[in-house]
Design an enzyme around this catalytic site. Structure first.
Site, PDB file in Angstrom:
ATOM      1  N   ASP A   1       0.845  -1.201   0.000  1.00 47.55           N
ATOM      2  CA  ASP A   1       0.000   0.000   0.000  1.00 47.55           C
ATOM      3  C   ASP A   1       0.879   1.250   0.000  1.00 47.55           C
ATOM      4  OD1 ASP A   1       0.818  -0.106   2.634  1.00 47.55           O
ATOM      5  OD2 ASP A   1      -1.192   0.073   3.493  1.00 47.55           O
ATOM      6  N   SER A   2       2.219   1.063   0.021  1.00 44.27           N
ATOM      7  CA  SER A   2       3.140   2.170  -0.253  1.00 44.27           C
ATOM      8  C   SER A   2       2.888   2.711  -1.658  1.00 44.27           C
ATOM      9  CB  SER A   2       4.599   1.721  -0.103  1.00 44.27           C
ATOM     10  OG  SER A   2       4.839   0.531  -0.804  1.00 44.27           O
TER      11      SER A   2
ATOM     12  N   ASP B   1      -1.104  -6.277  -0.635  1.00 42.58           N
ATOM     13  CA  ASP B   1      -1.222  -5.639   0.683  1.00 42.58           C
ATOM     14  C   ASP B   1      -2.669  -5.209   0.920  1.00 42.58           C
ATOM     15  OD1 ASP B   1       0.089  -4.880   2.948  1.00 42.58           O
ATOM     16  OD2 ASP B   1       1.039  -3.098   2.090  1.00 42.58           O
TER      17      ASP B   1
ATOM     18  N   LYS C   1      -1.166  -9.552   2.646  1.00 39.41           N
ATOM     19  CA  LYS C   1      -0.402  -9.128   3.833  1.00 39.41           C
ATOM     20  C   LYS C   1      -1.245  -8.141   4.620  1.00 39.41           C
ATOM     21  CE  LYS C   1       3.108  -5.946   3.621  1.00 39.41           C
ATOM     22  NZ  LYS C   1       2.582  -4.926   4.529  1.00 39.41           N
TER      23      LYS C   1
ATOM     24  N   GLU D   1      -1.213  -5.698   8.470  1.00 37.41           N
ATOM     25  CA  GLU D   1      -0.342  -5.134   9.509  1.00 37.41           C
ATOM     26  C   GLU D   1      -0.887  -5.359  10.918  1.00 37.41           C
ATOM     27  OE1 GLU D   1       0.544  -0.991   8.828  1.00 37.41           O
ATOM     28  OE2 GLU D   1       1.021  -1.332   6.716  1.00 37.41           O
TER      29      GLU D   1
ATOM     30  N   GLU E   1       9.445  -5.037  10.012  1.00 32.07           N
ATOM     31  CA  GLU E   1       9.940  -3.770   9.448  1.00 32.07           C
ATOM     32  C   GLU E   1      10.512  -2.853  10.520  1.00 32.07           C
ATOM     33  OE1 GLU E   1       7.114  -1.601   7.028  1.00 32.07           O
ATOM     34  OE2 GLU E   1       8.469   0.122   6.840  1.00 32.07           O
TER      35      GLU E   1
HETATM   36  O1  KIV Z   1       3.337  -1.046   1.630  1.00 32.66           O
HETATM   37  C1  KIV Z   1       4.478  -1.509   1.622  1.00 32.66           C
HETATM   38  O2  KIV Z   1       5.243  -1.427   0.655  1.00 32.66           O
HETATM   39  C2  KIV Z   1       4.916  -2.179   2.823  1.00 32.66           C
HETATM   40  C3  KIV Z   1       6.386  -2.143   3.081  1.00 32.66           C
HETATM   41  C4  KIV Z   1       6.783  -0.786   3.521  1.00 32.66           C
HETATM   42  C5  KIV Z   1       6.770  -3.124   4.079  1.00 32.66           C
HETATM   43  O3  KIV Z   1       4.129  -2.653   3.566  1.00 32.66           O
END
Ligand code: KIV
EC number: 2.1.2.11
Length: 283
Positions: free
Chosen positions: A45-46, A84, A114, A116, A184
């Site tokens: 989600d980056s 994500d 994924k 968090e 992380e």
């Molecule tokens: O969103 C993402 O790219 C991530 C990384 C920063 C671990 O979750």
């Protein structure tokens, strides 16, 4: 190369082979990463910062994630892809978490999702999603979706108490049914302690060299995202500078009338056809 599976990752861990993991958000980047032989791609989600220009990951939606996961899947059909889960796509209920994780699999063809966090509510979501047949990667330590609570984008687990909390969270995420955990932004000693105590693959980003694999945000490591560069990033290229210079050169050449050069950059027409065409124009 055949797409790697959960069994390959477990074997890699057993043999002490490092798992290579990078983020990608679009077709072309994913294509290059597959060609380079990375083992795993995260559509993080980056995306919000790297591709959509937001300041945080919070505004990213499920539709954004699905669309970009689809593009990455088209670019890397033979690579294990992790999608994500964006903010509020899994927090509110198990049902919502399963439905949204299911969208990632059904609509975008990801191999794993994924999410968090390491608390009891997140553990419950992990169990619910994995019981519906979907592989789950946990994510603990510096978790941007908890930015307000962890006091910003800063390293985690730097006191003995905080480090112990992370070790306990890793155990809880594993017990909940995650197939792997991303750790992380923690000191190497914490990454090592979590890795040594885990029965599943531990991937690290800014978590030292002991984890079973390494992740970087691709735009950081090729020098494309320059708003902010975390301490743990190594720059392997300066693509941002290369692109900016190319855009500048093009700008100058177009303004000076140097591009295009009609002998080189245009379609050909026989002289006879040109003659006939000009005659027609004058008629
Ligand atoms: O969103 C993402 O790219 C991530 C990384 C920063 C671990 O979750």
């Amino acid at each position: 190369m055949a797409k790697k599976t959960i069994n390959d990752f477990r074997q890699m861990v057993e043999k002490g082979e490092k798992i290579v993991y990078l983020t990608a958000y679009d077709y072309l980047t994913a294509k290059m990463q597959e060609k380079a032989g990375v083992d795993m791609i995260l559509v993080g989600d980056s995306l919000g910062m790297v591709s959509l220009g937001y300041d945080t990951t919070f505004p990213v939606t499920m539709d954004d994630m699905v669309r970009h996961c689809q593009a990455v899947r088209r670019g890397a059909p033979n690579t294990f892809i992790v999608g994500d889960m964006p903010y509020l796509s899994y927090q509110t209920s198990n049902e919502q978490a399963i439905a949204n994780a299911g969208r990632m699999v059904k609509e975008a063809g990801v191999d794993c999702i994924k999410l968090e966090g390491g608390g009891p509510m997140i553990a419950e979501r992990i169990t619910a999603i994995q019981q519906s047949g979907i592989l789950v990667m946990g994510h603990i330590g510096l978790t941007p979706q908890f930015m307000g609570q962890i006091g910003g984008y800063r390293a985690q687990g730097r006191s003995a108490n905080a480090a112990m909390k992370l070790v306990r969270e890793a155990k809880a995420v594993e017990a909940a049914g995650a197939f792997s955990i991303l750790v992380e932004g923690v000191p190497a000693a914490v990454g090592k302690a979590i890795t040594e105590r885990a029965g599943i693959p531990i991937l690290g980003i800014g978590a030292g060299s002991y984890t079973h694999g390494q992740l970087l945000i691709y735009a950081d490591m090729v020098g494309m995202y320059d708003n902010f560069t975390p301490k743990f990033v190594k720059k392997y290229a300066n693509v941002g500078e290369v692109l900016t210079n190319a855009f500048k050169e093009y700008t100058e050449e177009v303004r000076k009338g140097q591009f295009p050069n009609d002998d080189e950059h245009t379609y050909k027409m026989s002289e006879a056809e040109v003659k006939e065409f000009l005659a027609e124009l004058d008629r």
